[in-house]
Design an enzyme around this catalytic site. Structure first.
Site: not given
Length: 434
Positions: A262, A308, A361
């Site tokens: 990340d 993601d 999301c």
């Protein structure tokens, strides 16, 4: 505390959020610290009231024709808790620590006003500047979709198949009211009432032994739709705390190579302990340590890169109602830029015939449909896998799931109204073989 006293406390917290411009979680924590006499049930009840007011902030103020903290709480009791005027009046009688009695205008508003003639952004409880984007993706259904995004979310769990079986865990968590999730073959769901406290999942033996993880069903499905397989080389490019990393590892059955990283190394802090508890041994966690690319040794060799993506989180408004009112157009612009950069970064990692699974999301088309269109225009060697093919991994539920989702040539969109999950977008793209 009495139910009426909880109302007064909730009004106090809402006033602090407004006047001090602090996040709701902080305001609730500070109230609890200053009022230590309040038990855990009281704090949960007050939190539930505050979060419900934030979920219904616009519609509650419209119903009362007043935007004060008291008015929004009263309007929420009608709009969300479905209380009638007499019930609300009985709670607001001015006795003890109860709110002051209803005024004539408040009684009239509660008795007669609705959101039937309110603008869409008021009836759906979302910022007005997002109306065009939500109309783009949902059309005339945007109020219904946004209303579902303003409801309280259940607590979803994912069974870690490396250590447990769903049937067995379901039996051991019956005392919490656990049931099977409707779509994910790995999920369990615990529905929560308006004033319910979150159950102590972290103290359950199944959690301590690594048999379950907290994960929304939509997030579970997003991982499943990526199609990760045993023996593959898989990269989780925006791993964060590792929720989808854990899901990918279980799908790979401990076989193959899983790399998680990340850009923000602070987000990776919890991942090591979670991997250990879950019994995962084939994951390589790469923490950024400087300007050099942590994946510089990977050259067009990955079978799958999961992105993601950093996003606005509009799909998680059920869980973060405070965030939707603090969101600004500038934040969307920043996220769109971040998403494009991480997509382009993934290109050098994917082998010919390999794939990118892009997940957000968010329900906003700029972060989903438009982002995929722009990427495939920049990178013509990538093409979108048809949604029906992507959803085929759900086996016997694929057809019903497809009917419940929004589909486009760019991917699949889940929403609380249609699938009962958080809002998630998934697009799987393959690279042309050499």
């Amino acid at each position: 505390m009495t139910p009426a006293a909880r109302l007064s406390a909730a009004i106090e917290v809402i006033e602090a959020i407004d006047t001090q411009r602090v996040p709701a979680a902080k305001a609730l924590k500070e109230w609890g610290t200053a009022h230590r006499f309040a038990g855990s049930g009281d704090r949960a009840g007050i939190s539930g009231l505050v979060w419900d007011v934030l979920r219904r902030r616009a519609s509650s103020a419209w119903i009362m024709d007043d935007d004060t903290s008291r008015a929004r709480l009263l309007g929420m009791l009608k709009a969300e808790r479905r209380m009638d005027v007499d019930t609300i009046a009985a709670l607001c009688d001015g006795s003890g620590f109860a709110p002051e009695p209803l005024s004539d205008s408040e009684r009239s508003a509660l008795a007669s006003r609705t959101v039937a003639d309110a603008p869409a952004h008021i009836a759906g409880d979302y910022p007005e500047w997002l109306d065009g984007q939500l109309a783009d993706v949902f059309g005339d259904d945007r109020v219904a979709e946004a209303t579902a995004m303003a409801s309280r979310a259940p607590l979803d769990l994912r069974v870690n198949t490396l250590k447990a079986k769903r049937d067995k865990v379901l039996g051991s968590l019956r005392h919490l009211g656990a049931t099977e999730t409707p779509w994910s073959p790995l999920g369990l769901r615990i529905d929560l009432g308006a004033d319910a406290r979150n159950p102590g999942i972290h103290a359950e033996e199944d959690f301590i032994k690594g048999g379950i993880e907290v994960q929304d069903e939509g997030s579970q499905l997003a991982a499943l739709l990526s199609g990760a397989k045993p023996g593959e080389q898989v990269i989780d490019l925006c791993a964060g705390a590792g929720g989808k990393t854990l899901a990918l590892a279980a799908m790979m059955q401990g076989k193959g190579r899983l790399i998680a990283t990340d850009a923000d190394k602070r987000q990776l802090a919890p991942i090591h302990e979670r991997l250990s508890r879950a019994g995962i041994h084939n994951a390589d966690i790469r923490t950024p340590k400087g300007p050099d690319d942590t994946l510089s040794d990977i050259h067009n060799s990955a079978d799958l890169v999961l992105i993601d993506a950093p996003c606005t989180g509009t799909g998680t408004w059920r869980r973060n109602p405070d965030a939707k009112w603090r969101m600004r157009p500038g934040a969307l612009e920043v996220r769109i830029k971040d998403q494009a950069e991480v997509l382009d970064r993934a290109v050098a990692l994917v082998k010919p015939g390999g794939r990118i699974a892009y997940v957000t999301c968010s329900v906003l088309p700029q972060e989903n449909r438009d982002q995929i269109r722009a990427f495939t225009a920049r990178q013509p060697e990538f093409s979108v896998v048809p949604p029906e093919q992507v959803m085929s991994v759900l086996w016997d539920k694929a057809e019903d799931f497809a009917a419940a989702t929004y589909q486009s040539p760019e991917g699949v969109l889940m929403t609380p109204r249609r699938t009962g999950t958080d809002g998630f977008f998934v697009s799987v793209m393959t690279r042309k073989k050499a």
